[in-house]
Design a protein around this motif. Structure first.
Motif, PDB file in Angstrom:
ATOM      1  N   UNK A  32       0.813  -1.188   0.101  1.00  0.00           N
ATOM      2  CA  UNK A  32      -0.066  -0.069   0.006  1.00  0.00           C
ATOM      3  C   UNK A  32       0.771   1.311  -0.051  1.00  0.00           C
ATOM      4  N   UNK A  33       1.896   1.224   0.836  1.00  0.00           N
ATOM      5  CA  UNK A  33       2.757   2.421   0.847  1.00  0.00           C
ATOM      6  C   UNK A  33       3.536   2.680  -0.395  1.00  0.00           C
ATOM      7  N   UNK A  34       4.009   1.625  -1.107  1.00  0.00           N
ATOM      8  CA  UNK A  34       4.587   1.989  -2.251  1.00  0.00           C
ATOM      9  C   UNK A  34       3.615   2.596  -3.293  1.00  0.00           C
ATOM     10  N   UNK A  35       2.414   1.987  -3.313  1.00  0.00           N
ATOM     11  CA  UNK A  35       1.331   2.303  -4.425  1.00  0.00           C
ATOM     12  C   UNK A  35       0.734   3.663  -4.269  1.00  0.00           C
ATOM     13  N   UNK A  36       1.114   4.241  -2.779  1.00  0.00           N
ATOM     14  CA  UNK A  36       0.638   5.644  -2.800  1.00  0.00           C
ATOM     15  C   UNK A  36       1.887   6.670  -3.061  1.00  0.00           C
ATOM     16  N   UNK A  37       2.963   6.145  -3.360  1.00  0.00           N
ATOM     17  CA  UNK A  37       4.307   7.100  -3.536  1.00  0.00           C
ATOM     18  C   UNK A  37       4.009   7.360  -5.254  1.00  0.00           C
ATOM     19  N   UNK A  38       3.918   8.545  -5.743  1.00  0.00           N
ATOM     20  CA  UNK A  38       3.872   8.645  -7.251  1.00  0.00           C
ATOM     21  C   UNK A  38       5.165   8.553  -7.942  1.00  0.00           C
ATOM     22  N   UNK A  39       5.386   7.387  -8.588  1.00  0.00           N
ATOM     23  CA  UNK A  39       6.362   7.213  -9.572  1.00  0.00           C
ATOM     24  C   UNK A  39       6.109   6.317 -10.621  1.00  0.00           C
ATOM     25  N   UNK A  40       7.049   5.906 -11.447  1.00  0.00           N
ATOM     26  CA  UNK A  40       6.583   5.448 -12.815  1.00  0.00           C
ATOM     27  C   UNK A  40       5.651   4.049 -12.567  1.00  0.00           C
ATOM     28  N   UNK A  41       4.546   4.082 -13.450  1.00  0.00           N
ATOM     29  CA  UNK A  41       3.570   3.166 -13.277  1.00  0.00           C
ATOM     30  C   UNK A  41       4.023   1.487 -13.531  1.00  0.00           C
ATOM     31  N   UNK A  42       4.737   1.500 -14.370  1.00  0.00           N
ATOM     32  CA  UNK A  42       5.383   0.300 -14.796  1.00  0.00           C
ATOM     33  C   UNK A  42       6.229  -0.343 -13.643  1.00  0.00           C
ATOM     34  N   UNK A  43       6.834   0.553 -12.743  1.00  0.00           N
ATOM     35  CA  UNK A  43       7.714   0.079 -11.816  1.00  0.00           C
ATOM     36  C   UNK A  43       6.736  -0.366 -10.662  1.00  0.00           C
ATOM     37  N   UNK A  44       5.492   0.432 -10.600  1.00  0.00           N
ATOM     38  CA  UNK A  44       4.543   0.306  -9.645  1.00  0.00           C
ATOM     39  C   UNK A  44       3.942  -1.231  -9.732  1.00  0.00           C
ATOM     40  N   UNK A  45       3.640  -1.442 -11.089  1.00  0.00           N
ATOM     41  CA  UNK A  45       3.098  -3.043 -11.476  1.00  0.00           C
ATOM     42  C   UNK A  45       4.085  -4.184 -10.903  1.00  0.00           C
ATOM     43  N   UNK A  46       5.574  -3.786 -11.387  1.00  0.00           N
ATOM     44  CA  UNK A  46       6.304  -4.975 -11.110  1.00  0.00           C
ATOM     45  C   UNK A  46       6.632  -5.187  -9.472  1.00  0.00           C
ATOM     46  N   UNK A  47       6.711  -4.222  -8.619  1.00  0.00           N
ATOM     47  CA  UNK A  47       6.747  -4.117  -7.271  1.00  0.00           C
ATOM     48  C   UNK A  47       5.450  -4.744  -6.768  1.00  0.00           C
ATOM     49  N   UNK A  48       4.298  -4.261  -6.982  1.00  0.00           N
ATOM     50  CA  UNK A  48       3.074  -4.724  -6.458  1.00  0.00           C
ATOM     51  C   UNK A  48       2.853  -6.031  -6.870  1.00  0.00           C
ATOM     52  N   UNK A  49       3.116  -6.305  -7.800  1.00  0.00           N
ATOM     53  CA  UNK A  49       2.817  -7.761  -8.133  1.00  0.00           C
ATOM     54  C   UNK A  49       3.870  -8.685  -7.595  1.00  0.00           C
ATOM     55  N   UNK A  50       5.233  -8.247  -7.542  1.00  0.00           N
ATOM     56  CA  UNK A  50       6.293  -8.810  -6.918  1.00  0.00           C
ATOM     57  C   UNK A  50       6.003  -9.319  -5.471  1.00  0.00           C
ATOM     58  N   UNK A  51       5.380  -8.022  -4.775  1.00  0.00           N
ATOM     59  CA  UNK A  51       5.120  -8.580  -3.396  1.00  0.00           C
ATOM     60  C   UNK A  51       3.731  -9.212  -3.427  1.00  0.00           C
ATOM     61  N   UNK A  52       2.756  -9.482  -4.292  1.00  0.00           N
ATOM     62  CA  UNK A  52       1.675 -10.403  -4.452  1.00  0.00           C
ATOM     63  C   UNK A  52       2.174 -11.758  -4.572  1.00  0.00           C
ATOM     64  N   UNK A  53       3.487 -11.853  -5.335  1.00  0.00           N
ATOM     65  CA  UNK A  53       3.737 -13.235  -5.458  1.00  0.00           C
ATOM     66  C   UNK A  53       4.589 -13.901  -4.519  1.00  0.00           C
ATOM     67  N   UNK A  54       5.368 -12.870  -3.687  1.00  0.00           N
ATOM     68  CA  UNK A  54       6.149 -13.204  -2.366  1.00  0.00           C
ATOM     69  C   UNK A  54       4.813 -13.825  -1.350  1.00  0.00           C
TER      70      UNK A  54
END
Lengths: 107, 265
Positions: A32-54
């Protein structure tokens, strides 16, 4: 494994289940913290889905006991995961057919 | 007639019947939700730039539901372990909490859906989308009036609000925006027909909620009337609990992906 060993293992795993619960909570808060920080959307996807996979790996390995499960179960789930990847890959292939007409991950 | 391998594991697979069945069922569930995730990806990457909504949904209820499912997964596995170790009271407490968590999940989801049904959006001819609260007494055959959300979910919506003046972007200020009906190509509350995103959102979360309800019914049965088996055939009962638990953890697994995909990314 004898029945006594099986029960002892279950006893040992009780605290670990609590620790996994805490780990899942921490990971979701990071997500959630990372999703609320505004930066590159593709990076959001990679990090968000990466955490979900973990998180999913933790649930499958420890709560669903996939870690110590029989080969038959491993192969059943590997087969399902394989076809899931095929499904997503086919979707992406369909997209790349029209790659010139759409812009990927622009919001 | 005694059905073979109902309690003891079959030597070749190492699994008892119900466990073999639930894993095969879960594999088919991977494909069911996989199809929906695949459709979501296809629709999202095919959407025109700037139109797909980003963080349009309320984060609070979804986060609460995530926590509820994490807690319920821990209590479910603890309930199973307690039953296996012969601690009946602990089994009752942990499994009871799991059922309460399932009810809380459905309650929070209903609250969230209710909130969605009370939010509105207009889509203009140039595909600008403005969302907000409907001012019912200023909405009629000629115009639609909204108090726009401080944070718009699409780029075009944000640009539109900027054009309307700096005041509209300040949160807390209830600036009303009136839209002429003839400029509006689509107007409704957040229901499946509102947009492609909401169709996918309601389909995926609705199907997931049905899984939660199904799992809760089974776990409630094992907690209540089904728990009599604990005293007559404990090993068989523990197996049943394990199978119900596997399904429940799968339900959490699906939510782990639904949450970031629909609410965060």
């Amino acid at each position: 494994m004898s029945e006594d060993q099986d029960l002892q293992q279950t006893r040992n795993e009780v605290k670990m289940h609590l620790r996994i619960g805490v780990a899942l909570t921490v990971l979701i808060l990071i997500s959630i913290g990372i999703a609320l920080i505004p930066f590159n959307t593709a990076l959001h996807l990679v990090i968000g889905l990466g955490i979900a996979v973990v998180m999913a790996t933790l649930v499958m390995a420890f709560f669903m006991h996939l870690k110590g499960e029989k080969k038959f179960v491993h192969w059943t789930m590997i087969t399902a995961a394989f076809f899931f990847v095929i499904l997503i890959a086919l979707t992406l292939l369909a997209y790349f057919d029209y790659a010139g007409s759409a812009t990927i991950f622009k919001f | 007639m005694q059905i073979p391998y109902e309690v003891e594991a079959r030597p070749d697979t190492g699994l008892y019947n119900a466990k073999l069945g639930i894993w095969l069922f879960l594999a088919s569930e991977v494909m069911l939700f996989g199809g929906l995730f695949s459709a979501y990806i296809f629709l999202r990457i095919g959407a025109e730039p700037g139109l797909w909504p980003h963080q349009i949904l309320e984060l609070g209820p979804a986060f609460a539901n995530t926590m509820v499912l994490i807690i319920s997964s821990v209590t479910m596995v603890m309930g199973w372990a307690s039953a296996k170790l012969g601690e009946y009271k602990k089994f009752k407490i942990f499994t009871g909490i799991t059922v309460l968590c399932a009810l809380a999940f459905v309650g929070i989801k209903s609250y969230e859906y209710h909130g969605d049904f009370n939010r509105y959006g207009v889509i203009l001819a140039d595909k600008t989308q403005v969302t907000g609260e409907l001012v019912k007494d200023k909405t009629n055959d000629r115009q639609i009036t909204l108090i726009p959300d401080a944070k718009q979910s699409t780029e075009l919506g944000r640009e539109y609000l900027k054009k309307q003046g700096e005041g509209a972007e300040k949160s807390g200020e209830e600036q009303e925006l009136a839209f002429d009906r003839k400029d509006v190509v689509w107007f409704s509350n957040f229901v499946p027909s509102y947009s492609t995103f909401f169709s996918v959102y309601f389909t995926m979360t609705g199907l997931h909620a049905l899984h939660v309800i199904g799992g809760a019914v089974v776990i409630f049965y094992l907690w209540g009337p089904g728990s009599r088996m604990y005293f007559t055939d404990r090993k068989h009962f523990v197996n049943r609990l394990e199978v119900a638990g596997l399904f429940w953890h799968f339900v959490e697994l699906v939510w782990i992906f639904l949450f970031p995909v629909l609410y965060l990314l």
